[in-house]
Design a protein around this motif. Structure first.
Motif, short mmCIF file in Angstrom:
data_model
loop_
_atom_site.label_atom_id
_atom_site.label_comp_id
_atom_site.label_asym_id
_atom_site.label_seq_id
_atom_site.Cartn_x
_atom_site.Cartn_y
_atom_site.Cartn_z
N LEU A 39 65.51 68.43 85.07
CA LEU A 39 66.07 69.43 85.98
C LEU A 39 65.08 70.57 86.24
CD1 LEU A 39 69.76 69.69 84.69
CD2 LEU A 39 68.96 68.65 86.82
N LYS A 40 64.29 70.93 85.23
CA LYS A 40 63.33 72.02 85.38
C LYS A 40 62.27 71.71 86.44
CE LYS A 40 63.64 73.90 80.69
NZ LYS A 40 62.92 74.07 79.39
N ILE A 41 61.80 70.48 86.47
CA ILE A 41 60.70 70.13 87.37
C ILE A 41 61.17 69.46 88.67
CG2 ILE A 41 59.05 69.94 85.48
CD1 ILE A 41 59.31 66.91 85.62
N LEU A 42 62.45 69.15 88.76
CA LEU A 42 62.97 68.44 89.93
C LEU A 42 62.69 69.15 91.26
CD1 LEU A 42 64.51 65.88 90.70
CD2 LEU A 42 66.65 67.12 90.38
N PRO A 43 62.71 70.49 91.32
CA PRO A 43 62.45 71.13 92.61
C PRO A 43 61.09 70.83 93.21
CG PRO A 43 63.48 72.68 91.08
CD PRO A 43 63.13 71.46 90.29
N GLU A 44 60.15 70.34 92.42
CA GLU A 44 58.80 70.08 92.90
C GLU A 44 58.69 68.77 93.67
OE1 GLU A 44 56.13 70.11 89.59
OE2 GLU A 44 57.18 71.77 88.61
N TYR A 45 59.71 67.92 93.61
CA TYR A 45 59.56 66.54 94.07
C TYR A 45 60.17 66.29 95.44
CZ TYR A 45 57.40 65.50 89.69
OH TYR A 45 56.51 65.50 88.65
#
Length: 335
Positions: A39-45
């Motif tokens: 969830l922490k890195i999902l916005p990057e994708y």
């Protein structure tokens, strides 16, 4: 231009991702990663294959830059489509690849519980005092039995095709009746009501998806309609069956047995099922062959590639999202 970033949040057969790795920056964990880290890195994708990851409202709110998500299977009942539509995120599934392996597993469950394969295997391995002889370990044969299929889509038809070798009689109940030509091809007879199918079938095979209308479609009244000698096989979705009602029916001899690959609260399985000799359990594994799972990965990747490269989405399940679709080459600010 920077490569687009693709999220594969759960370890799968990597062979199916070859083309994805060649084209994009792919996140692929070698072991299971906690959901919080995803969830922490999902916005990057830019895109997501949702294997081993529930795309609920919490997750979708983190999909700041996701344009498309491919499921890892045919079902998408665990996807919050309403929020996906609002966000303009396309959702594609894998409608055909799971057909043959799922039908195979349905037959495996049916054979295993009716012929008591799993039960005797377990007892022999535990060195229990299992009797041998002409009247020991007898089960029920398939020859001449009536299989009632609930949900006559691709998987239901694949099951009907397989029953020919077992000399079974096939009836089906479906939201819409098939054409006479298709019924003749599969030697299947349409039954207009679920009640009639339940009363007449020796085995009831559930293939229906989970919807508001199929939730607990099988409850106490339905089990009481079935023959005492009948078996229930579920390769559809767990919540289609009220598990406690099924447990009561099995414990009280209302029906003879069950083969279950799906459950209401996976991966949790009621202890009662584990103690019953007349129940065979699967781990939501009907598609679990090397061939099928590898092809599932490849087709999920193809859904992503087709859209990101050419704007194509042949397996789209939420056309409503097209009204808000995100531009392919735009990026939003990352949190």
């Amino acid at each position: 231009m920077a490569k687009k970033k693709i999220m594969v949040p759960f370890p799968v057969f990597k062979e199916g991702l070859t083309e994805l790795f060649e084209r994009y920056d792919v996140y692929y964990p070698s072991e299971v990663v906690p959901r919080e880290e995803i969830l922490k890195i999902l916005p990057e994708y830019d895109a997501l294959i949702s294997c081993g990851f529930k795309p609920d409202k919490e997750a979708i709110e983190r999909m700041d830059n996701i344009k498309i998500m491919s499921t890892y299977g045919v079902g998408y009942d665990n996807v919050d489509l309403e929020t996906m539509n609002d966000k303009g995120i396309l959702v594609c599934n894998l409608p055909d690849i799971v057909t043959e392996s799922t039908a195979e597993f349905g037959m495996a469950l049916m054979l295993s519980v009716m012929r008591r394969v799993a039960e005797t295997d377990r007892k022999l391995r535990l060195d229990q005092d299992l009797p041998w002889g002409p009247i020991a370990n007898v089960g029920r044969g398939l020859n001449g039995k009536r299989l009632g299929i609930v949900g006559m889509g691709n998987i239901g038809r694949a099951l009907a095709r397989r029953t020919k070798g077992f000399m079974m009689d096939v009836t089906y109940h479906n939201r819409n009746r098939l054409s006479e030509e298709v019924e003749n091809e599969y030697n299947a007879t349409y039954v207009p009501t679920l009640e009639q199918l339940l009363k007449e079938s020796d085995i009831v095979m559930i293939n229906t998806p989970l919807t508001t209308s199929t939730y607990h479609m099988f409850d106490t009244p339905q089990f009481e309609m079935m023959k005492e000698s009948a078996f229930l096989i579920n390769i559809g979705r767990g919540p289609v069956v009220n598990e406690q009602a099924l447990i009561n029916a099995l414990q009280n001899g209302v029906i003879a047995g069950a083969g279950l690959d799906v459950f209401e609260n996976e991966p949790n399985i009621p202890d009662a099922f584990k103690t019953m000799d007349n129940v065979v359990l699967g781990a939501h594994m009907a598609t679990a062959t090397i061939e099928t799972r590898t092809e599932m990965v490849r087709l999920a990747a193809k859904n992503i590639i087709d859209y990101l490269e050419d704007g194509k989405h042949p397996n789209l399940v939420n056309p409503e999202a097209l009204q808000n679709v995100r531009p392919l080459n735009s990026e939003v600010s990352i949190r």
